[in-house]
Scaffold this active site. Structure first.
Site, PDB file in Angstrom:
ATOM      1  N   CYS A  28       0.801  -1.226   0.000  1.00  0.00           N
ATOM      2  CA  CYS A  28       0.000   0.000   0.000  1.00  0.00           C
ATOM      3  C   CYS A  28       0.833   1.274   0.000  1.00  0.00           C
ATOM      4  O   CYS A  28       0.293   2.357  -0.264  1.00  0.00           O
ATOM      5  CB  CYS A  28      -0.961  -0.005   1.186  1.00  0.00           C
ATOM      6  N   HIS A  84      -2.164   6.808   3.240  1.00  0.00           N
ATOM      7  CA  HIS A  84      -0.747   6.819   3.589  1.00  0.00           C
ATOM      8  C   HIS A  84      -0.084   8.011   2.901  1.00  0.00           C
ATOM      9  O   HIS A  84      -0.193   8.171   1.676  1.00  0.00           O
ATOM     10  CB  HIS A  84      -0.063   5.532   3.140  1.00  0.00           C
TER      11      HIS A  84
END
Length: 352
Positions: free
Chosen positions: A150, A243
């Site tokens: 990710c 993120h």
């Protein structure tokens, strides 16, 4: 486009639930089977799952009976999505591929396999050709495709325009990763509330290798990794989704001005735009010029959570360029990225 019957492995976990939510009204893919652990097998999905998504549990999936994650339980599906934990994904995904059932996986187990594509459709769609070199199934019907970690997804997406324009020599990246990246129940509140944890086990090695494969070159039967070096630091921060990465990049041919660097992003062409894939964002990489952007709370959900945001692009004092980039970790960096992979593979005829 034809309609395909799909299965979801690891359906009760956080990524599995994201698959189920994103696939609820997908016009190409219909969920036919759900797989989970032995303790969940035999129960209706609504009884087996602790639903943590923001929307209601889709009724079509709620009443499906959960199956064991075994190929014989998934007869009639065209392929499966895997949201399995890496501790069990290796053998299970191999069993499905050997049984002639394609696997589109979010797990890390086969990302570095020589003949398994580590696929980000807007970056390396040609790597899908590796499927033809796999030997899981002698008849070629079963295969495995993975999507990156990710963090590696927004990193690869943000590096691609710079790589095309100037070439990448090396980079230093710090990822500030939200708590949803740890799954459910995730990080203890005593560890993360009003705090930052400067280490995420196993994360930094993945960040330091995966982008070099994604931005590598397809050869006859494998990928020649790109030769740029990455120094990574991964920290956990008290955000929920999205993120955020801070990157400092040394280029092989430095731009003459920051405007030239900006043009690398604004002029970059999405190589799969003509395919009109349903999950592909209209603007896969968006450059923000506002100093305070991007932010996880404001931008993680842009374009259905599939857009990669870039901001704070500036000339460096040690490296050539500095910037921040961000993407939704459980959508673009997990289930949504895998669904986009499936759409690409369908459009290119790998799924039939």
């Amino acid at each position: 486009m034809d309609s395909y019957q799909v299965g979801v492995l690891g359906a009760t976990g956080a990524v599995g639930q994201k698959f189920i939510r994103l696939l609820e009204n997908h016009p190409w893919f219909t969920i036919k089977a759900l797989g989970a652990s032995k303790r969940s097998a035999g129960k209706k999905y609504k009884q087996a799952v602790h639903w943590i998504e923001k929307t209601e549990l889709p009724s079509a999936s709620a009443n499906l009976k959960v199956k064991a994650c075994a190929p014989e339980e998934f007869k009639g599906v065209d392929f499966v999505f895997s949201g399995l934990d890496s501790s069990v994904a290796g053998d299970i995904e191999k069993n499905f591929a050997e049984a002639g059932i394609p696997v589109i996986s979010n797990a890390k187990n086969y990302r570095m396999h020589d003949q398994v594509p580590l696929l980000v459709p807007e970056v390396n769609p040609d790597h899908a050709e590796l499927i033809k070199k796999q030997s899981f199934d002698p008849e070629g019907n079963g295969w495995i495709v993975t999507n990156p970690n990710c963090v590696s997804v927004p990193l690869s997406m943000s590096l691609k325009p710079l790589h095309d324009a100037f070439g990448i020599d090396s980079l230093i990246v710090t990822s500030m990763q939200s708590v949803s990246g740890a799954g459910y129940p995730g990080v203890s509140s005593m560890d993360i509330v009003a705090n930052v944890v400067p280490y995420i086990g196993g994360e930094e090695p993945k960040v330091q290798t995966e982008a070099t494969k994604v931005l590598g070159t397809l050869s006859d039967d494998t990928i020649a990794f790109n030769d740029f070096k990455i120094q990574a630091t991964a920290v956990r921060v008290p955000t929920i989704e999205g993120h955020l990465l801070s990157a400092s990049v040394k280029l092989k041919n430095a731009p003459s001005s920051i405007e030239e660097a900006e043009e690398a992003f604004t002029n970059w062409k999405n190589p799969i735009a003509n395919l009109e894939l349903l999950s592909s964002p209209k603007n896969p990489v968006r450059l923000y010029k506002e100093d305070r952007y991007p932010q996880p709370r404001l931008h993680a959900d842009r374009e259905g959570g599939m857009q990669t945001a870039v901001g704070r692009l500036r000339e460096g004092t040690v490296m050539d360029l500095g910037y921040v980039t961000m993407a939704h970790n459980t959508i673009r960096g997990a289930a949504g990225g895998a669904i986009l992979n499936a759409e690409l593979l369908t459009a290119k005829g790998f799924i039939s």
